[in-house]
Design an enzyme around this catalytic site. Structure first.
Site, PDB file in Angstrom:
ATOM      1  N   ALA A   1       0.855  -1.192   0.000  1.00 57.14           N
ATOM      2  CA  ALA A   1       0.000   0.000   0.000  1.00 57.14           C
ATOM      3  C   ALA A   1       0.887   1.236   0.000  1.00 57.14           C
ATOM      4  O   ALA A   1       1.962   1.238   0.595  1.00 57.14           O
ATOM      5  CB  ALA A   1      -0.911  -0.001   1.220  1.00 57.14           C
TER       6      ALA A   1
ATOM      7  N   ALA B   1       0.432   5.318   0.777  1.00 53.06           N
ATOM      8  CA  ALA B   1      -0.431   6.389   1.272  1.00 53.06           C
ATOM      9  C   ALA B   1       0.325   7.704   1.256  1.00 53.06           C
ATOM     10  O   ALA B   1       1.488   7.772   0.853  1.00 53.06           O
ATOM     11  CB  ALA B   1      -0.921   6.058   2.677  1.00 53.06           C
TER      12      ALA B   1
ATOM     13  N   ALA C   1       3.106   7.430   4.259  1.00 48.64           N
ATOM     14  CA  ALA C   1       4.022   6.292   4.348  1.00 48.64           C
ATOM     15  C   ALA C   1       3.679   5.242   3.300  1.00 48.64           C
ATOM     16  O   ALA C   1       2.662   5.352   2.593  1.00 48.64           O
ATOM     17  CB  ALA C   1       3.959   5.678   5.753  1.00 48.64           C
TER      18      ALA C   1
ATOM     19  N   ASP D   1      -9.917   5.160  13.595  1.00 51.28           N
ATOM     20  CA  ASP D   1     -10.091   5.091  12.141  1.00 51.28           C
ATOM     21  C   ASP D   1     -10.449   3.657  11.723  1.00 51.28           C
ATOM     22  O   ASP D   1      -9.727   3.021  10.948  1.00 51.28           O
ATOM     23  CB  ASP D   1      -8.798   5.543  11.453  1.00 51.28           C
ATOM     24  CG  ASP D   1      -9.002   5.843   9.966  1.00 51.28           C
ATOM     25  OD1 ASP D   1     -10.160   6.045   9.560  1.00 51.28           O
ATOM     26  OD2 ASP D   1      -8.013   5.870   9.222  1.00 51.28           O
TER      27      ASP D   1
END
Length: 559
Positions: free
Chosen positions: A136, A138, A141, A292
Site C-alpha cells: 500500500a 499512502a 508512508a 479510524d
C-alpha cells in the site's frame, strides 16, 4: 520553535502555490477578505474572484478538489474534517469523505535509503528479504512485505522522504490563515479555526510518530490479550525506528470483501458481532479506541477473528469525560431536560448566547420521538445524524475525542450492517452501558472517590496556613497587585496603528510639498530646465509617497 531563513523561504513558495490553487478553484474572494496579500510575494497579490472552469461545481466539491491538488497535509485535513459532523453540514462531510489517503508509490531506492539511514547498516543485514512492490502507498508512508532474519513474515511501514518538512510548512501556513480568519472573518469564530488547526497538527504529528504508534499497538495487545475474538499484531521493536514500523504481517480477508469472506467459509453474523464487541469494549471498558476503523483497516482471520491494523489515529476518553457522558446518558434515559442542559453547560459545550428555552423545546421533541421505542426500532445512524444537526444549529462545542468516539461507533454499525443487515448496535451496546453504570455508582467507586477527597482535603489543610501567611505578607509590604487583561482589542489596536502610520506618511508628504514649494519660490541651488533640482526631487518623492499611500488605502477597501 525557531524558524530559520530557509524555512521562511520555503513557506513563501508554498504560500504562493496554495494561493494560486485556491484562486483557481474560486476562493480568491475569501483570500481578499482575509487580506492575505501581506503573506505572499507581490506578484501574487491580485486575487481573482471567478471559479473559471470549476464554476459549475458546488463549493464543497471545489474545496475537496483543491485539497486533493494541495497534497498530503490538506488531504489529511479534509479526512479529519469529514469526521466533524458536529461542525460541518452534510454536503461538506460527504465530499471530504471522498478524499482517499492514497498516493503514487515512491521509489524502492528511497525505501532502502531510509532503512539504511535509520539502522546504519545495509538493508540485507536488517531484513532477510523485502519485496520491492509495495502492499500500500499512502500520503504519509508506504508499506512493504518482508521477512526477518528468522524467516517471520512482517509488514514494514516506511515514512515518505521529506514528508515531515512539508507537513510542518503547511501547519505554519494553516496557523497563519486560522489567525487571520478569527481576526477578519467574524462568521468563522464559531468554528474556532485556531483550535481546529491545533487539533489537526497534534493528530498528524502523532501519525508521523511511528514509535508512538507501536506503543499504541502494544497497549491494544494488553487490553485484548485474553480475547479470542480479536487479534492484535506483534511489534518488532528491533526492526523499528522513528521512521520505520515493523509489525507482524496479517494474512486475512478484508472485512469489506464479502465474496472473499463467503469463499473462506466465514460467518458474517459472527464477524459483525465480534467487530462491534471490539469497538464497544475499547470505548466502554478501556476508554482508548481505534479512531479510524474503516473497512480497509479491518481484516478477518480464521474462526471470525477480527484483526485491526494501522493504529496511527487513536482516541481516548478521560475518566472525567466518561463520567460526564454517563451522566448525560442517564439524563437522556430519564428524559430529564433540565439536568441534560445543565450537564452540557457544565462541560462548556454550549455557547454563552444559547437560546435555552428554544433548545430545551427541541431536545424534548427529539427525546419524545425516540423514547419508548424498542432497541430494534432505533437506528443509530439516524439518531446521531439528527443529534449532529441540532449541535450545528445551536453551535455547541463537542470535545474532539467524543466526536471521534461517535464516529467510531457509527462506522462500526455501518460495517456490521453491511455484513449482517439485521444487526443493531444500540441493542448490542445495552450490556456495556449497564456495566458502566454499575461501575460508576458501585460502592468500590464511592470508596475510592471518598479516599481521594480526603487526601485532597488534607493537602489543602496543610497548604492553607503557609499560603495565607504569604498573602498577608504581600499585603503588608504593598506588593499585592491586580492584573487586568483586555481581550478583543487586537483589531482596534491594529487599525489604530495603520491609521497612525498613514497619518505620519501624510505629514511627511505635506512637509516635502511645503519645503519644495519654498525652494521653488526662493530659486536656491542648482537648476534643471529653469527649476531648482532640490525642489523637483522633493515633489517627486512626495508624488511617489502619495501614490503609494492612496494605493494602500484603496487596497484595504477603506477609502
Amino acid at each position: 520553535m525557531h524558524i530559520g531563513i530557509v524555512d521562511r523561504y520555503q513557506d513563501l513558495k508554498r504560500y504562493s502555490h496554495i494561493a494560486s490553487v485556491f484562486v483557481r478553484y474560486g476562493f480568491g474572494e475569501l483570500l481578499d477578505r482575509l487580506r492575505a496579500e501581506h503573506y505572499l510575494p507581490r506578484r501574487r497579490r491580485v486575487f481573482g474572484r471567478k471559479a473559471g472552469e470549476f464554476r459549475h461545481l458546488s463549493t464543497p466539491e471545489r474545496l475537496r478538489r483543491a485539497f486533493e491538488e494541495l497534497g498530503p497535509t490538506f488531504i489529511k485535513l479534509g479526512q479529519i474534517l469529514s469526521t466533524r459532523a458536529d461542525l460541518l453540514p452534510p454536503s461538506f462531510i460527504q465530499e471530504f469523505s471522498k478524499l482517499q489517503d492514497s498516493a503514487p508509490p515512491f521509489p524502492f531506492a528511497d525505501i532502502c535509503d531510509t532503512i539504511e539511514s535509520e539502522f546504519r547498516r545495509p538493508v540485507s543485514e536488517v531484513f532477510l528479504l523485502i519485496e520491492e512492490r509495495p502492499l500500500a502507498a499512502a500520503s504519509l508512508a508506504q508499506v512493504h512485505r518482508a521477512r526477518t532474519g528468522t524467516g517471520a513474515r512482517v509488514a514494514v511501514k516506511v515514512q515518505r522522504p521529506h514528508i515531515r518538512a512539508l507537513l510542518e510548512t503547511d501547519i505554519r501556513i494553516l496557523h497563519d490563515f486560522a489567525n487571520l480568519s478569527e481576526r477578519r472573518l467574524p462568521e468563522s469564530r464559531y468554528y474556532q479555526p485556531v483550535r481546529l488547526v491545533n487539533e489537526f497538527a497534534r493528530t498528524i504529528r502523532r501519525e508521523l510518530d511511528f514509535v508512538r504508534e507501536g506503543r499504541n499497538i502494544e497497549r491494544f495487545r494488553r487490553y485484548f490479550a485474553g480475547d479470542a475474538t480479536v487479534y492484535i499484531p506483534k511489534v518488532y521493536w528491533d526492526l523499528s525506528a522513528p521512521k520505520i514500523l515493523t509489525t507482524e504481517y496479517i494474512e486475512g480477508v478484508k472485512i469489506s470483501d464479502i465474496d472473499g469472506l463467503n469463499a473462506a467459509g466465514l460467518d458474517r453474523e459472527a464477524i459483525a458481532v465480534n467487530g462491534a464487541d471490539f469497538t464497544l469494549k475499547e470505548v466502554f471498558e478501556h476508554h482508548f479506541f481505534h479512531a479510524d476503523p474503516h473497512p480497509g483497516n479491518l481484516f478477518v482471520l480464521e474462526d471470525n477473528v477480527i484483526a485491526p491494523v494501522d493504529y496511527g489515529m487513536t482516541g481516548a476518553i478521560s475518566d472525567d469525560l466518561a463520567d460526564h457522558i454517563l451522566a448525560i446518558f442517564i439524563a437522556v434515559m430519564d428524559k430529564d431536560i433540565d439536568s441534560l442542559v445543565r450537564l452540557l453547560q457544565e462541560g462548556n459545550w454550549v455557547p454563552e448566547n444559547l437560546d435555552v428555552d428554544s433548545f430545551k423545546l427541541e431536545l424534548q421533541d427529539f427525546l419524545e420521538r425516540y423514547h419508548g421505542l424498542s432497541l430494534q426500532e432505533v437506528n443509530m445512524s439516524e439518531v446521531l445524524g439528527e443529534a449532529m444537526n441540532m449541535i450545528r444549529r445551536y453551535r455547541l462545542h463537542m470535545p474532539i475525542d467524543l466526536v471521534l468516539m461517535a464516529r467510531a461507533l457509527l462506522v462500526t454499525e455501518g460495517v456490521a450492517r453491511m455484513l449482517y443487515p439485521e444487526f443493531n448496535i444500540v441493542e448490542h451496546a445495552g450490556p456495556y452501558a449497564k456495566k458502566l453504570v454499575r461501575q460508576r455508582y458501585g460502592p468500590i467507586r464511592y470508596m475510592r472517590e471518598l479516599y481521594e477527597v480526603a487526601g485532597e482535603a488534607e493537602a489543602f489543610a496543610r497548604r492553607l496556613p503557609g499560603e495565607m501567611g504569604q498573602l498577608l505578607t504581600k499585603v503588608m509590604r504593598g506588593d499585592l497587585s491586580i492584573k487586568f487583561l483586555h481581550t478583543g482589542l487586537e483589531n482596534l489596536i491594529m487599525e489604530m496603528e495603520k491609521s497612525s502610520n498613514r497619518l505620519s506618511f501624510a505629514v511627511v508628504i505635506a512637509a516635502l510639498i511645503i519645503g519644495s514649494s519654498l525652494i521653488f519660490q526662493s530659486g536656491l541651488g542648482p537648476a534643471l530646465l529653469g527649476y531648482p533640482v532640490m525642489g523637483l526631487v522633493g515633489f517627486l518623492f512626495a508624488s511617489i509617497l502619495g501614490i503609494w499611500l492612496i494605493a494602500s488605502i484603496m487596497r484595504s477597501g477603506k477609502l
